[in-house]
Design an enzyme around this catalytic site. Structure first.
Site, PDB file in Angstrom:
ATOM      1  N   ASP A 173      39.236  23.179  44.707  1.00  0.00           N
ATOM      2  CA  ASP A 173      39.273  24.249  43.518  1.00  0.00           C
ATOM      3  C   ASP A 173      38.327  23.288  42.688  1.00  0.00           C
ATOM      4  OD1 ASP A 173      39.908  25.869  41.318  1.00  0.00           O
ATOM      5  OD2 ASP A 173      42.002  26.102  42.044  1.00  0.00           O
ATOM      6  N   ARG A 234      41.767  38.145  48.509  1.00  0.00           N
ATOM      7  CA  ARG A 234      40.902  39.370  48.506  1.00  0.00           C
ATOM      8  C   ARG A 234      40.384  39.238  49.961  1.00  0.00           C
ATOM      9  NH1 ARG A 234      43.924  41.190  45.382  1.00  0.00           N
ATOM     10  NH2 ARG A 234      43.236  42.123  43.450  1.00  0.00           N
ATOM     11  N   ASP A 258      46.982  39.811  54.116  1.00  0.00           N
ATOM     12  CA  ASP A 258      47.632  40.991  53.517  1.00  0.00           C
ATOM     13  C   ASP A 258      46.511  41.884  52.887  1.00  0.00           C
ATOM     14  OD1 ASP A 258      50.046  42.369  52.473  1.00  0.00           O
ATOM     15  OD2 ASP A 258      49.530  41.555  50.717  1.00  0.00           O
ATOM     16  N   GLU A 263      39.253  47.465  52.523  1.00  0.00           N
ATOM     17  CA  GLU A 263      40.686  48.109  52.272  1.00  0.00           C
ATOM     18  C   GLU A 263      40.844  49.324  51.425  1.00  0.00           C
ATOM     19  OE1 GLU A 263      42.989  44.509  50.774  1.00  0.00           O
ATOM     20  OE2 GLU A 263      43.591  45.839  49.111  1.00  0.00           O
ATOM     21  N   HIS A 295      48.366  44.652  52.018  1.00  0.00           N
ATOM     22  CA  HIS A 295      48.317  44.304  50.727  1.00  0.00           C
ATOM     23  C   HIS A 295      49.800  44.485  49.819  1.00  0.00           C
ATOM     24  CE1 HIS A 295      45.270  43.873  47.212  1.00  0.00           C
ATOM     25  NE2 HIS A 295      46.524  43.263  46.857  1.00  0.00           N
TER      26      HIS A 295
HETATM   27  C1  COI Z   1      46.795  41.293  42.389  1.00  0.00           C
HETATM   28  O1  COI Z   1      47.616  41.053  41.753  1.00  0.00           O
HETATM   29  O2  COI Z   1      45.863  40.929  42.110  1.00  0.00           O
HETATM   30  C2  COI Z   1      47.102  41.802  43.785  1.00  0.00           C
HETATM   31  O3  COI Z   1      46.438  41.676  44.800  1.00  0.00           O
HETATM   32  C3  COI Z   1      48.368  42.755  43.979  1.00  0.00           C
HETATM   33  C4  COI Z   1      48.538  43.834  43.678  1.00  0.00           C
HETATM   34  C5  COI Z   1      49.356  43.917  42.706  1.00  0.00           C
HETATM   35  C6  COI Z   1      47.346  44.800  43.433  1.00  0.00           C
END
Ligand code: COI
Length: 334
Positions: A173, A234, A258, A263, A295
């Site tokens: 990080d 992401r 996820d 997507e 997701h």
């Molecule tokens: C986020 O919070 O960025 C997510 O990927 C989950 C979803 C609530 C969009």
């Protein structure tokens, strides 16, 4: 305030209505925000959006023309909003910085455990009363090295959970978390060292210009051939084509995710009656050592409650003419 809630799913509407408690005037649409659907926001003070929505320059320009003043995100990530455009046009934007880091980190762990112990294949066999164990060998997580890419709110929960499994922790990080170093023995290192030494790599960085395709062939070639990579951040943080090649050539062990680079327009819909027009998604889905979810890492009671509560706290602050603590100010990054 009059608020149009885009991408509203049936399961979240009760949480949003309860949290609003009739303070704001709400309208729900299951359509995603984009330049074409921005028109629906005519007459609204604010729009509330989700990761499936696209607040690009053109969309924001339209929202401005329609006199929309606020955009509040029901997510942590805001890679789908052109913050610079919003700033230039005087539209305020806020996100929800931490609705439940546990929800996401726990989902990452579920992907890891399922992949490592071949739970889905084992259960598939069991359903057919096939109790053979060939091909189901995993590894002990105890004493394995877990590389946490991004040790912010979600990454630090992931680190603590994996510490509980008796894992050695590496972190990458820009900012160090001293608590993780002191209390959980996490050692910061370069991304290259993390990739070389980790048996498990879990990704928890936001998507921005610096992290786009952060994980690519250069790093895949450095990784252990049985490494398990988990992505609950992401899709575009990983170069999908490089990932597929690395998996096909057995240069990496397994991938649990996820999220998916492309997507948008696909996830959150039932496309079971058609084959998606996306060869990479089809290939990933077909690989036996890949476990994908659509997701839904955030989908816990607690997260949905917090998302709803904080969404209306953001709107309340703006409605009262006050500054909103979740307002996004890092306009240069997007
Ligand atoms: C986020 O919070 O960025 C997510 O990927 C989950 C979803 C609530 C969009």
């Amino acid at each position: 305030m009059k608020v149009l809630i885009y991408s509203a799913r049936d399961f979240e509407i009760p949480y949003l209505k309860a949290a609003n408690n009739s303070r704001h005037q709400l309208e729900f649409t299951n359509e995603s925000l984009c330049s074409k659907t921005a028109m629906q926001a005519v007459g609204y003070d604010a729009v509330c959006i989700f990761s499936a929505d696209e607040a690009c320059f053109l969309t924001i320009e339209k929202l401005k023309d329609f006199n929309v003043k606020y955009i509040t995100l029901r997510s942590v990530g805001y890679d789908n909003v052109n913050l610079r455009a919003a700033k230039r046009l005087g539209i305020k934007v806020a996100n929800i910085p931490a609705y439940s880091p546990h929800a996401i980190a726990e989902h990452a762990v579920s992907l890891l455990l399922n992949l490592n112990r071949r739970i889905i294949e084992s259960n598939r066999r069991f359903k057919r009363f096939n109790f053979k164990l060939d091909g189901l060998i995993g590894m002990d997580l105890h004493q394995k090295t877990v590389g946490i890419v991004g040790t912010g709110k979600i990454g630090s929960v992931m680190a603590k959970i994996m510490h509980g499994f008796g894992c050695k922790l590496l972190g990458y990080d820009l900012e160090k978390d001293e608590e993780l170093e002191t209390n959980f023995g996490l050692e910061y290192c370069s991304l290259e060292q993390l990739c070389e030494q980790s048996h498990i790599i879990s990704i928890h960085v936001p998507l921005n210009a610096e992290t786009h395709y952060l994980i690519n062939d250069e790093l895949f070639y450095m990784m252990k051939s049985d490494v398990i990579i988990i992505n609950t951040a992401r899709g575009a943080i990983i170069n999908t084509e490089h990932l597929i090649e690395a998996l096909k050539e057995n240069r990496i062990g397994a991938y649990g995710s996820d999220v998916y680079e492309h997507e948008k327009g696909v996830f959150f819909k039932d496309l079971s009656q058609q084959v998606p027009d996306d060869l990479n998604l089809i290939q990933l889905n077909a690989l036996p050592n890949v476990l994908l979810t659509g997701h839904h890492a955030y989908l816990t009671e607690e997260a949905l409650t917090n998302i709803a509560d904080q969404t209306f706290q953001n709107l309340d602050r703006w409605a009262a003419g006050e500054s909103c603590p979740n307002e996004l100010t890092q306009y240069e990054t997007n």
